[in-house]
Design an enzyme around this catalytic site. Structure first.
Site, mmCIF file in Angstrom:
data_model
loop_
_atom_site.group_PDB
_atom_site.id
_atom_site.type_symbol
_atom_site.label_atom_id
_atom_site.label_comp_id
_atom_site.label_asym_id
_atom_site.label_seq_id
_atom_site.Cartn_x
_atom_site.Cartn_y
_atom_site.Cartn_z
ATOM 1 N N VAL A 10 0.862 -1.176 0.000
ATOM 2 C CA VAL A 10 0.000 0.000 0.000
ATOM 3 C C VAL A 10 0.897 1.223 0.000
ATOM 4 C CG1 VAL A 10 -2.017 -1.069 1.090
ATOM 5 C CG2 VAL A 10 -0.228 -0.075 2.524
ATOM 6 N N SER A 11 0.401 2.307 -0.599
ATOM 7 C CA SER A 11 1.272 3.464 -0.809
ATOM 8 C C SER A 11 1.130 4.554 0.235
ATOM 9 C CB SER A 11 1.010 4.061 -2.194
ATOM 10 O OG SER A 11 -0.351 4.400 -2.337
ATOM 11 N N THR A 12 0.079 4.511 1.052
ATOM 12 C CA THR A 12 -0.098 5.548 2.065
ATOM 13 C C THR A 12 -0.250 4.926 3.440
ATOM 14 O OG1 THR A 12 -2.507 5.603 1.783
ATOM 15 C CG2 THR A 12 -1.210 7.091 0.405
#
Length: 211
Positions: A10-12
């Protein structure tokens, strides 16, 4: 002894990795180990340079299977994704996706099968990068629209956050029904339908509210 490893990303910081394992299990995969990266961009950080992504290059051996929700979990950069998949195939690793149930296997020596496989890898990697660029543009548009009279342009606050939007997209991609998705994410059926019909607008709404 061969193993099946799930790679999740996941990027955040406010996104959750759990649903990627749940989706893989629901799709029938028996996962021996999970390697994950949290809060890491798939655009600017190649898999080999991520804190845990680089572990895959040491852990995976011939005969192993690498499972990802979709190729965008490996990355959203065309060159990095295609290089990564081809590297693992050369090592004798099979790559499988949860969404669309695709298999990339380097064992085939039939030239037509190789051509179809390589074209599909290229297409999916290009799609992942194009989606990332579309999201970036939508976020940029939302930020620009929010300048000046902020309340006028922001509109109604979304009933979903970044994690919710990603989960709606994931479930739509796997063929889940509108009511099922709405219940799982905690939003209305109308919200799910709006996201389905105009995902760029959903991105813009999040950007306007800084979500």
């Amino acid at each position: 002894m061969t193993q099946t490893i799930l790679y999740a990303r996941v990027s955040t910081a406010d996104q959750n990795l759990d649903h990627q394992l749940s989706q893989a299990t629901a799709a029938g995969f028996i996962i021996d180990d999970v390697v994950s990266d949290h809060g890491v961009s798939g655009i600017s950080v190649p898999l080999a340079e991520r804190p845990n992504g680089r572990r895959l290059f040491d852990k995976l051996r011939q005969g192993d299977t690498l499972v990802v929700r979709w190729v965008d979990r490996l990355g959203r950069n065309y060159q990095d994704v295609t290089d990564t998949i081809r590297h693992f195939m050369r090592q004798g690793v099979v790559i499988k996706t949860v969404i669309n149930n695709l298999t990339f296997d380097g064992a085939t020596r039939d030239p037509m099968q190789e051509a179809v496989r390589d074209a599909l890898i290229a297409f999916m990697a290009a799609t992942a990068q194009a989606q990332a660029e579309a999201i970036k543009e939508a976020q940029k548009a939302g930020i620009e629209a929010a300048k000046g009279d902020r309340e006028r342009y922001r509109g109604k606050k979304p009933t979903y956050d970044r994690g919710g939007l990603d989960k709606v997209r994931d479930m739509l991609a796997t063929g889940s029904g509108t009511s099922e998705i709405a219940k799982a994410v905690g939003v209305s059926r109308q919200t799910v339908l709006r996201i389905k019909s105009d995902p760029a607008a959903a991105e813009t709404a999040l950007a306007r509210w800084g979500l």
